[in-house]
Write an enzyme that holds these catalytic residues in place. Sequence first.
Site, mmCIF file in Angstrom:
data_model
loop_
_atom_site.group_PDB
_atom_site.id
_atom_site.type_symbol
_atom_site.label_atom_id
_atom_site.label_comp_id
_atom_site.label_asym_id
_atom_site.label_seq_id
_atom_site.Cartn_x
_atom_site.Cartn_y
_atom_site.Cartn_z
ATOM 1 C CD GLU A 111 -23.037 -29.704 23.375
ATOM 2 O OE1 GLU A 111 -23.015 -30.455 22.936
ATOM 3 O OE2 GLU A 111 -23.426 -31.228 24.051
ATOM 4 C CE LYS A 113 -31.279 -26.705 17.913
ATOM 5 N NZ LYS A 113 -31.384 -26.137 16.592
ATOM 6 C CG ASP A 115 -29.074 -23.385 11.300
ATOM 7 O OD1 ASP A 115 -29.277 -24.421 11.826
ATOM 8 O OD2 ASP A 115 -29.167 -22.081 11.247
ATOM 9 C CE1 TYR A 222 -26.334 -33.755 17.995
ATOM 10 C CE2 TYR A 222 -25.224 -32.346 17.120
ATOM 11 C CZ TYR A 222 -26.075 -33.222 17.528
ATOM 12 O OH TYR A 222 -27.088 -33.545 16.232
ATOM 13 C CE LYS A 309 -34.092 -22.674 16.848
ATOM 14 N NZ LYS A 309 -34.766 -22.886 16.602
ATOM 15 C CB CYS A 403 -32.594 -5.114 -20.308
ATOM 16 S SG CYS A 403 -30.874 -5.088 -20.095
ATOM 17 C CB CYS A 406 -29.948 -3.379 -23.798
ATOM 18 S SG CYS A 406 -30.530 -4.501 -23.411
ATOM 19 C CB CYS A 421 -31.583 -8.664 -20.945
ATOM 20 S SG CYS A 421 -31.042 -7.751 -22.363
ATOM 21 C CB CYS A 427 -27.239 -6.830 -23.525
ATOM 22 S SG CYS A 427 -27.515 -6.738 -21.632
HETATM 23 P P1 AMP Z 1 -34.296 -28.762 15.992
HETATM 24 O O1 AMP Z 1 -33.954 -29.170 14.159
HETATM 25 O O2 AMP Z 1 -34.269 -27.434 15.697
HETATM 26 O O3 AMP Z 1 -35.198 -29.370 16.615
HETATM 27 O O4 AMP Z 1 -32.846 -29.057 16.694
HETATM 28 C C1 AMP Z 1 -32.365 -30.211 16.541
HETATM 29 C C2 AMP Z 1 -31.185 -31.017 15.929
HETATM 30 O O5 AMP Z 1 -29.888 -29.411 16.575
HETATM 31 C C3 AMP Z 1 -30.578 -32.246 16.226
HETATM 32 O O6 AMP Z 1 -31.039 -32.866 15.668
HETATM 33 C C4 AMP Z 1 -29.274 -31.494 16.038
HETATM 34 O O7 AMP Z 1 -28.342 -31.639 14.714
HETATM 35 C C5 AMP Z 1 -28.888 -29.926 16.309
HETATM 36 N N1 AMP Z 1 -27.707 -29.663 16.845
HETATM 37 C C6 AMP Z 1 -26.576 -28.751 16.460
HETATM 38 N N2 AMP Z 1 -25.931 -28.674 17.265
HETATM 39 C C7 AMP Z 1 -26.538 -28.816 18.830
HETATM 40 C C8 AMP Z 1 -25.456 -29.685 19.626
HETATM 41 N N3 AMP Z 1 -24.791 -28.754 20.540
HETATM 42 N N4 AMP Z 1 -26.243 -30.545 20.954
HETATM 43 C C9 AMP Z 1 -27.582 -31.129 20.244
HETATM 44 N N5 AMP Z 1 -28.061 -31.205 19.098
HETATM 45 C C10 AMP Z 1 -27.486 -30.368 18.013
HETATM 46 ZN ZN ZN Z 2 -30.559 -6.240 -21.389
#
Ligand code: AMP
Ligand code: ZN
Length: 664
Positions: A111, A113, A115, A222, A309, A403, A406, A421, A427
């Site tokens: 899957e 990851k 963010d 997930y 990563k 600035c 001005c 400023c 300005c």
């Molecule tokens: P980390 O915080 O970097 O250790 O990564 C772990 C976190 O990745 C977990 O707590 C999840 O919230 C997140 N995460 C994002 N996508 C996934 C996924 N597809 N499967 C499992 N965890 C995931």
């Molecule tokens: Zn200014």
Amino acid sequence: MKVREHIESLRDELRAHNYNYYVLDNPTISDFEFDTKLKELQVLEEKHPEFYDASSPTLRVGGAITKNFETIVHESRMYSLDNSYSKEDLEDWEKRVLKNLGVEKVEFTCELKYDGASISLTYEEGRLVRAVTRGDGFQGDDVTANIKTIKSVPLQLKGDYPDKFDIRGEIILTLEGFAKMNQERIANGEEAYMNPRNTASGSLKLQDSALVAQRPLECLLYSIVGKDLNFDSQFAMLEKAREWGFKVPTVAKLCKTTEEVMQFVEEWDVKRHDLPYETDGVVVKVNNLRHQEELGYTAKAPRWAMAYKFKAEQVSTVLNEITYQVGRTGAITPVANLEPVLLAGTTVKRASLHNADQIEKLDIREGDTVFVEKGGEIIPKIIAVDFTKRPHNSKPTAYRTHCPECDTELERKEGEAQHFCPNDTGCPTQITGRIQHFISRKAMDIEGLGGETVELLFKEGLIKNYADLYMLTKEQVMPLERMAEKSAENLVNGVAASKTIPFERVLFGLGIRYVGETVAKKLAKAYKNIDALMIAKDEELVAVDEIGERIAESVVQFFNNETNQEIVARLKSYGLQFSLSEEQLQNQSDTLKGKTFVVSGVFESIGRAELKKLIEDNGGKVSSSISSKTSFLVAGANMGPSKKTKAEGLGVPIISEQEFLGMV
Ligand code: AMP
Ligand code: ZN
């Protein structure tokens, strides 16, 4: 059709449309049709509180306020993930897995990851009952009210879901949504947010769920945890979750070997740049759930999963020059002008340097070769200097003292990162910026006048502030570049027409630092007219809901300024709206000033939303949790027993609907 059936069928229909729109990204009706149906349901629910349902689609708009987020212990712990960065790392992990299980071969689900911020959702009998942040993995914060406003989180499941389970996922902001939010913030004179991840995470802890509802958050799922689950692999789990109505990205793939896993990684390392959201890697999981159970966990992470990563994209290039930008509020932003370079598919010429501290910390200088990275931020950032390439004659960067527009000496207040400023009335960039804000759509919405014309009018000496707009004549404007009789007329008429714009928008248009649309509304409501607001003191202002010290100070400062006082007086004399309208006033009073109410249960003669509005319109505050500061608990039918006990314990008076209505 009976009312109850009508309500139910509207709810079902709206749920289905929410699902099509937010989970499948495939709407089948127009926004307008959707809004019409939602309104219809809202009206019916208000009239018939006896059919209240905690998972009704009308609750998506938010409104509940959480003052203190309750700590909840996770029934099963939320783990972190181990990281890998190479094919070798991954193969080592596979070997450990096989040895541990005593088998020759396992399959993997890959899957992305996501963010964002981790979340755990608890469902009982198909309904969302709780949403808790990861916290430290053992316990997190109850953010249910906020999560309910996220449209891709189903409040009611469909299909053959189990009685009770937790599902885990990630709350994210799409890149597009994030960019839009920042455009609005900048337009409001606020600082832009740094990146989507932190902003998503911060959103979960906002006290006002109505604000959360306005943010384009999404929830990607997930993992399911629970007993007696009717699937036996990670891949099947994802499919089930999808069937029940959750948003589970379909990029997930079942892989038979680590070679296939690597192909997936390489494929998405490129394709991730086209995704609507951020991803920082791939999560590889042993597919068989029995195997997962057997492998178990280390102190920190599952043994059956591994994050791979992606390398953050980074390039090095030469920093040619540091320039400084002035915002309409006077905030100075240093900008790195780079030798153009290709990064993550786009040509990068500029990077934000944020502020003086950042420049000093990294020792960034003109002429340096710098490493530029595109992480969560929309604008790339400089992460380090390549000191091996520093020219011999290089000198430390002296932050600009005056600035660029001005030449006034810059100031930096204690505790603030940004230089300013202070010449806000002289300005040029600040002046035109303020006028542009004043005429913008959400403020005075002046037709026939645009940002460039403002600059032109200023340059020609026809306007020095937004009040001057109201003195412009057709004859003055016509000789300007690209103006004709018709467009000059439109401009003058547009300006005149703006005199009917309501007070709260005029207040927003004044461009007081930190006073965005919402704050302007709250202030207008609390003070009712500009005269009262202009003499308000810090300590009175902070007593207004959602007004903090920073805002209060800025308001006081604005109105203490003589130039601003003069401009407001002029605007008033031209006939702009500086108080609430009769209609707005009629629905308002101060009867409940200084009192805080908690509303619980179902009411007979009035809807909950309506009741809360009554409290606010009469000067009271609504809070979602009972504390010693609560003045009254307004109790309806089926009130939560814990609220009652708590109120009794703290000696908070419990009043009925009738008693409350008697107060207003
Ligand atoms: P980390 O915080 O970097 O250790 O990564 C772990 C976190 O990745 C977990 O707590 C999840 O919230 C997140 N995460 C994002 N996508 C996934 C996924 N597809 N499967 C499992 N965890 C995931
Ligand atoms: Zn200014």
